[in-house]
Motif scaffolding. Structure first.
Motif, short mmCIF file in Angstrom:
data_model
loop_
_atom_site.label_atom_id
_atom_site.label_comp_id
_atom_site.label_asym_id
_atom_site.label_seq_id
_atom_site.Cartn_x
_atom_site.Cartn_y
_atom_site.Cartn_z
N LEU A 61 0.85 -1.20 0.00
CA LEU A 61 0.00 0.00 0.00
C LEU A 61 0.88 1.25 0.00
O LEU A 61 1.96 1.24 0.58
CB LEU A 61 -0.89 0.02 1.25
N PRO A 62 0.41 2.33 -0.63
CA PRO A 62 1.14 3.60 -0.51
C PRO A 62 1.28 3.98 0.97
O PRO A 62 0.39 3.66 1.77
CB PRO A 62 0.24 4.59 -1.24
N LEU A 63 2.37 4.66 1.29
CA LEU A 63 2.71 4.88 2.71
C LEU A 63 1.57 5.46 3.55
O LEU A 63 1.25 4.94 4.61
CB LEU A 63 3.94 5.79 2.81
N ARG A 64 0.96 6.52 3.08
CA ARG A 64 -0.05 7.15 3.93
C ARG A 64 -1.29 6.28 4.09
O ARG A 64 -1.87 6.19 5.17
CB ARG A 64 -0.45 8.53 3.40
N GLN A 65 -1.66 5.62 2.97
CA GLN A 65 -2.79 4.70 3.05
C GLN A 65 -2.51 3.63 4.11
O GLN A 65 -3.37 3.29 4.90
CB GLN A 65 -2.91 4.02 1.69
N ARG A 66 -1.27 3.13 4.09
CA ARG A 66 -0.90 2.08 5.04
C ARG A 66 -0.96 2.60 6.47
O ARG A 66 -1.53 1.96 7.34
CB ARG A 66 0.52 1.61 4.71
N GLN A 67 -0.40 3.78 6.68
CA GLN A 67 -0.37 4.32 8.05
C GLN A 67 -1.78 4.58 8.58
O GLN A 67 -2.09 4.27 9.72
CB GLN A 67 0.44 5.61 8.08
N VAL A 68 -2.61 5.15 7.71
CA VAL A 68 -3.99 5.46 8.12
C VAL A 68 -4.73 4.16 8.42
O VAL A 68 -5.41 4.04 9.45
CB VAL A 68 -4.71 6.28 7.02
N PHE A 69 -4.57 3.18 7.55
CA PHE A 69 -5.25 1.90 7.74
C PHE A 69 -4.79 1.23 9.04
O PHE A 69 -5.60 0.72 9.81
CB PHE A 69 -5.00 0.98 6.54
N THR A 86 -9.26 15.49 6.03
CA THR A 86 -10.69 15.56 6.36
C THR A 86 -11.22 14.14 6.54
O THR A 86 -10.57 13.17 6.15
CB THR A 86 -11.48 16.21 5.22
N SER A 87 -12.44 14.04 7.09
CA SER A 87 -12.97 12.69 7.28
C SER A 87 -13.28 12.05 5.92
O SER A 87 -13.16 10.84 5.78
CB SER A 87 -14.19 12.69 8.20
N THR A 88 -13.62 12.86 4.92
CA THR A 88 -13.83 12.29 3.58
C THR A 88 -12.52 11.70 3.05
O THR A 88 -12.51 10.59 2.49
CB THR A 88 -14.36 13.35 2.60
N ASN A 89 -11.42 12.41 3.24
CA ASN A 89 -10.11 11.86 2.84
C ASN A 89 -9.86 10.52 3.53
O ASN A 89 -9.40 9.57 2.90
CB ASN A 89 -8.96 12.79 3.27
N LEU A 90 -10.18 10.50 4.81
CA LEU A 90 -9.97 9.27 5.58
C LEU A 90 -10.78 8.12 4.98
O LEU A 90 -10.28 7.01 4.79
CB LEU A 90 -10.38 9.48 7.04
N HIS A 91 -12.05 8.40 4.65
CA HIS A 91 -12.91 7.35 4.09
C HIS A 91 -12.36 6.84 2.76
O HIS A 91 -12.38 5.65 2.48
CB HIS A 91 -14.34 7.87 3.91
N VAL A 92 -11.87 7.79 1.95
CA VAL A 92 -11.31 7.40 0.64
C VAL A 92 -10.08 6.50 0.84
O VAL A 92 -9.94 5.45 0.20
CB VAL A 92 -10.93 8.65 -0.19
N LEU A 93 -9.18 6.91 1.76
CA LEU A 93 -7.97 6.13 1.99
C LEU A 93 -8.29 4.73 2.51
O LEU A 93 -7.71 3.73 2.08
CB LEU A 93 -7.04 6.86 2.98
N MET A 94 -9.26 4.66 3.43
CA MET A 94 -9.64 3.36 3.99
C MET A 94 -10.26 2.47 2.92
O MET A 94 -9.98 1.27 2.84
CB MET A 94 -10.65 3.55 5.14
N HIS A 95 -11.10 3.09 2.08
CA HIS A 95 -11.77 2.36 1.00
C HIS A 95 -10.73 1.78 0.04
O HIS A 95 -10.77 0.59 -0.32
CB HIS A 95 -12.70 3.35 0.29
N ARG A 96 -9.76 2.60 -0.35
CA ARG A 96 -8.73 2.13 -1.29
C ARG A 96 -7.87 1.04 -0.66
O ARG A 96 -7.51 0.07 -1.32
CB ARG A 96 -7.86 3.30 -1.74
N ALA A 97 -7.54 1.24 0.62
CA ALA A 97 -6.72 0.22 1.29
C ALA A 97 -7.46 -1.11 1.34
O ALA A 97 -6.89 -2.17 1.09
CB ALA A 97 -6.38 0.68 2.71
#
Lengths: 103, 185
Positions: free
Chosen positions: B131-139, B159-170
């Motif tokens: 996973l890309p680094l930030r996606q991984r860290q957030v997940f 933002t929380s929308t950013n968070l949802h997108v990152l979690m979804h992609r992860a």
């Protein structure tokens, strides 16, 4: 024909992050009822979520700081003692102690 | 309240707890050890600032949290991770009509079984690394540490929308990768 699977996958993930609106919940439920792929995806995410939760408590018990690093911390702080103690910006940060009292 | 002013006693009593806290959040041995050392040093320098209205451990964890956030932010700055949010890596998973390119299969193993399965653990580790680094860290913070969504948003300044997108992609990536490793037959 345009499918709803892309949106459904997003909603399936969002369910772990937020409460879906009524409209979203209904759309998702209807779609999951009709679409086996999305149903499988939803159940996969549930399994993954639950597995990670189990792993969390399991992993935590095993983690210990190495003795050499503990010694390094003690040595660094002793060195500081001999020099000039305190008065760094971090002091400001530390003045506000968190509330709960456990002792 | 008794003031115990001995750094050896502090380290003996709290360093494993602090290290555990940092290690789970950073998923990186060296970085976790460094932030723990930084936190102890900062606390020791400022020990007079400890008022005793919380437990010493709570106080130390509070300092450690700041050190962890500093570390993560530094990482974000040096690696310029902002573009991760603007790209759309959704496309590999879906056809142009928004149907699945590669339909998910049913996972028959239970979470209790999977969590003790060494193959699953190593596959998960491998898939997480992709996973890309930030996606991984957030997940990690959300799903492995179980951190509150608002804390994760504040840490990464998203933002929380950013968070949802990152979690979804992860989740899309992990599901796909784990199935390629043979889970969900």
């Amino acid at each position: 024909m345009n499918h709803f699977c892309r949106q459904a996958s997003r909603l399936t993930s969002d369910r772990f992050e937020r409460n879906l609106h009524v409209g979203e919940r209904i759309k998702l439920a209807i779609h999951l009822w009709m679409c086996a792929s999305c149903r499988n995806y939803a159940s996969t995410l549930q399994v993954l979520h639950a597995t990670l939760k189990y792993m969390r408590s399991d992993e935590e018990k095993k983690i210990k700081l190495s003795p050499s690093r503990k010694q390094a911390i003690i040595a660094q702080c002793h060195q500081k003692n001999e020099g000039n103690a305190s008065d760094t910006p971090v002091n400001d940060l530390l003045k506000s102690n968190p509330k709960p009292s456990e002792e | 309240m008794q003031q115990e002013e001995d750094i050896s006693a502090w380290v003996a009593a709290y360093s494993d707890d602090l290290y555990r806290f940092a290690r789970i959040r950073l998923q990186d041995d060296d970085a976790a050890q460094d932030v723990v050392q930084d936190a102890f040093f900062a606390a020791w320098k400022a020990k007079d600032g400890f008022k005793g209205n919380s437990s010493r451990k709570t106080w130390l964890i509070g300092i450690l949290k700041h050190k962890i956030i500093d570390h993560i932010r530094k990482q974000i700055r040096t690696r310029k991770l902002t573009d991760e949010l603007t790209q759309d890596p959704n496309s590999p998973w879906f056809n142009s009509d928004n149907s699945w390119q590669d339909a998910a299969r049913v996972w028959r193993d239970s979470p209790e079984h999977l969590c003790h399965d060494d193959n699953f653990r190593s596959s998960l580790q491998e898939c997480m690394q992709k996973l890309p680094l930030r996606q991984r860290q957030v997940f990690m913070l959300r799903e492995i540490v179980g951190e509150d969504a608002q804390v994760v948003c504040n840490t990464f300044d998203i933002t929380s929308t950013n968070l949802h997108v990152l979690m979804h992609r992860a989740r899309l990536s992990l599901r796909h990768c784990l199935e390629k490793h043979g889970f969900g037959a």
